[in-house]
Design an enzyme around this catalytic site. Structure first.
Site, PDB file in Angstrom:
ATOM      1  N   HIS A  99     -32.315  49.532   2.007  1.00  0.00           N
ATOM      2  CA  HIS A  99     -32.767  50.915   1.807  1.00  0.00           C
ATOM      3  C   HIS A  99     -31.675  51.803   2.395  1.00  0.00           C
ATOM      4  O   HIS A  99     -30.996  51.406   3.351  1.00  0.00           O
ATOM      5  CB  HIS A  99     -34.028  51.234   2.599  1.00  0.00           C
ATOM      6  CG  HIS A  99     -35.202  50.331   2.360  1.00  0.00           C
ATOM      7  ND1 HIS A  99     -35.312  49.095   2.932  1.00  0.00           N
ATOM      8  CD2 HIS A  99     -36.338  50.531   1.649  1.00  0.00           C
ATOM      9  CE1 HIS A  99     -36.459  48.548   2.551  1.00  0.00           C
ATOM     10  NE2 HIS A  99     -37.102  49.400   1.784  1.00  0.00           N
ATOM     11  N   ASP A 102     -31.619  51.999   6.125  1.00  0.00           N
ATOM     12  CA  ASP A 102     -31.232  50.782   6.865  1.00  0.00           C
ATOM     13  C   ASP A 102     -29.750  50.818   7.218  1.00  0.00           C
ATOM     14  O   ASP A 102     -29.341  50.313   8.261  1.00  0.00           O
ATOM     15  CB  ASP A 102     -31.444  49.506   6.029  1.00  0.00           C
ATOM     16  CG  ASP A 102     -32.838  49.381   5.458  1.00  0.00           C
ATOM     17  OD1 ASP A 102     -33.772  49.954   6.048  1.00  0.00           O
ATOM     18  OD2 ASP A 102     -32.984  48.706   4.416  1.00  0.00           O
TER      19      ASP A 102
END
Ligand code: XUL
Ligand code: CO
Length: 437
Positions: A99, A102
């Site tokens: 993501h 992240d």
């Protein structure tokens, strides 16, 4: 800088090996049904579980302190990039997935967040080129930040919807820059808690509008990744709109989106929906919608998404059986959307867990290939439906039957004879195959 100094490249040593840091079943170059294991399985490491998670749960603090945690902010993000490529190399996985949040810290503004992403994406691109590792998929996290309290594509607040669109736009640009094979949409906050304050039809219309905008923008920038929707029935919202394969396919069909998407199916999401993983895969496959897999397993005694590493051989075998019958994962892969348990806090556990998952899938692949090669169930299934090959059954299949012709047949066909489905015998046959490979 190295983050896993005590661990070398994980090698295939075969079934006789007692080395915990070696594969017993996953031999990347072994050919199974005309393709190598590596080509069939296309393993991916999930960035968030491996490099961001720290063992916190609703009742306790972090238990995991990794080498990159001695840094802060962007420096920590850069350290995670290095750790990711070291890990991919040592575990022998060709892909990773992430993501946006992240890989880079969210800034105070959209501009700042995008700037942080640019720094890290440049580094990821460079490392991809050096290592040959690839991005299986990227996505954007439109569920953690408090702005998404009422949803992203299904929010009641147009300002939030606009922010979601902007975040998604950047996500597509990032995917294009890194040559992502797929782009995933998991609607973390796309659902509702209470119908009394919810315009469900309107929310779904808006979600579809956002997807149409994404299709248009991907086309505009020449991003050719396969779009995937990841169904999940509950958690975080009570009524998640993308409940399961069937619900998601119906949504895509209604809004003219079906040709642009496939599904990213996750084992633990299937069990939360009251399905097996193989049910979800079959439902996708018969609709031409099988995209990719998030490999993990739940705990049937617990009612939430525990995201454990997959070790259930019955499940990995039946999963790979469905995948092989569907013609393989093509642009998809087997992404370990799985986390080590809170008590498995040593860096070595990240390797042991991935080895467990990769060996369990390789084992499942071998067993599934045997089921197919030896037509162990196919003959039984074929025989089970054989009454549709001749006579009245063949008329039905050919579209030649009517209710009147069925009535005429039924009136002279007495008594009807059924045959046993022999389920128990088949379960034992499955066990015999799994433990023979
Ligand atoms: C949540 C989940 C997500 C998606 C990507 O249960 O599976 O991590 O895979 O957003
Ligand atoms: Co997932």
């Amino acid at each position: 800088m190295t983050y896993f100094a005590n661990i070398g490249k994980i090698q295939f040593e075969g079934k006789g090996s007692d080395n915990p840091l070696a594969f017993k079943h996953y031999d990347p170059k072994q050919v199974v049904l005309g393709k190598t294991m590596e080509e069939h399985l296309r393993f991916a490491v999930a960035y968030w579980h491996t490099f961001n998670a720290n063992g916190t749960d609703p009742f306790g603090n972090a238990t995991m302190f990794r080498g990159w945690d001695k840094f802060d902010g962007l420096d920590r993000s850069k350290a995670r990039v290095e750790a990711n490529f070291e890990f991919l190399d040592k575990i022998g996985a060709p892909f990773y997935a992430f993501h946006d949040v992240d890989i880079a810290p969210e800034g105070a503004t959209l501009q700042e967040s995008n700037k942080n992403l640019d720094v890290i994406v440049a580094m990821l691109k460079d490392q991809q080129q050096q290592s040959g590792k690839k991005l299986l998929w990227n996505t954007v996290n439109m569920f953690s930040n408090p702005r998404y309290v009422h949803g992203a594509g299904t929010t009641c607040n147009a300002d939030v919807y606009a922010y979601a669109g902007a975040q998604l736009k950047k996500g597509l640009e990032v995917g294009k820059e890194l040559g992502a094979e797929n782009y995933v949409f998991w609607g973390g906050r796309e659902g509702y808690e209470n119908l009394l304050n919810t315009d469900m039809g309107f929310e779904l219309d808006n979600l579809a509008r956002l997807y149409h905008m994404a299709i248009a923008y991907a086309k505009e920038i020449g991003f050719d990744a396969q779009f995937l929707i990841e169904p999940k029935p509950k958690e975080p919202t009570k009524h998640q709109y993308d409940f399961d394969s069937a619900t998601t396919i119906a949504f895509l069909q209604k809004y003219g989106l079906k040709d642009y998407f496939k599904l990213n199916l996750e084992a633990n999401h299937a069990t939360l929906a009251g399905h097996t993983f193989e049910h979800e895969i079959r439902t996708a496959a018969i609709n031409g919608m099988l995209g990719s897999l998030d490999a993990n397993q739940g705990d049937l005694l617990l009612g939430w998404d525990t995201d454990e590493f997959p070790t259930d051989l019955y499940s990995t075998t039946l999963t790979m059986f469905e995948v092989l019958k569907a013609g393989g994962l093509t642009r998809g892969g087997v992404n370990f959307d799985a986390k080590v348990r809170r008590g498995s806090f040593e860096a070595e556990d990240l390797f042991l867990a991935h080895i467990a998952g990769m060996d369990s899938f390789a084992w499942g692949l071998k067993a599934a290939a045997k089921l197919i090669e030896e037509r162990i169930f196919d003959n039984i299934v074929e025989d089970r439906y054989s009454s549709f090959k001749t006579g009245i059954g063949a008329d039905v299949v050919a579209g030649k039957a009517s209710l009147a012709s069925l009535e005429a047949y039924a009136m002279q066909n007495n008594p009807i004879v059924n045959k046993s489905g022999k389920q128990e015998r088949m379960r034992l046959m499955l066990s015999e195959v799994i433990f023979s490979v």
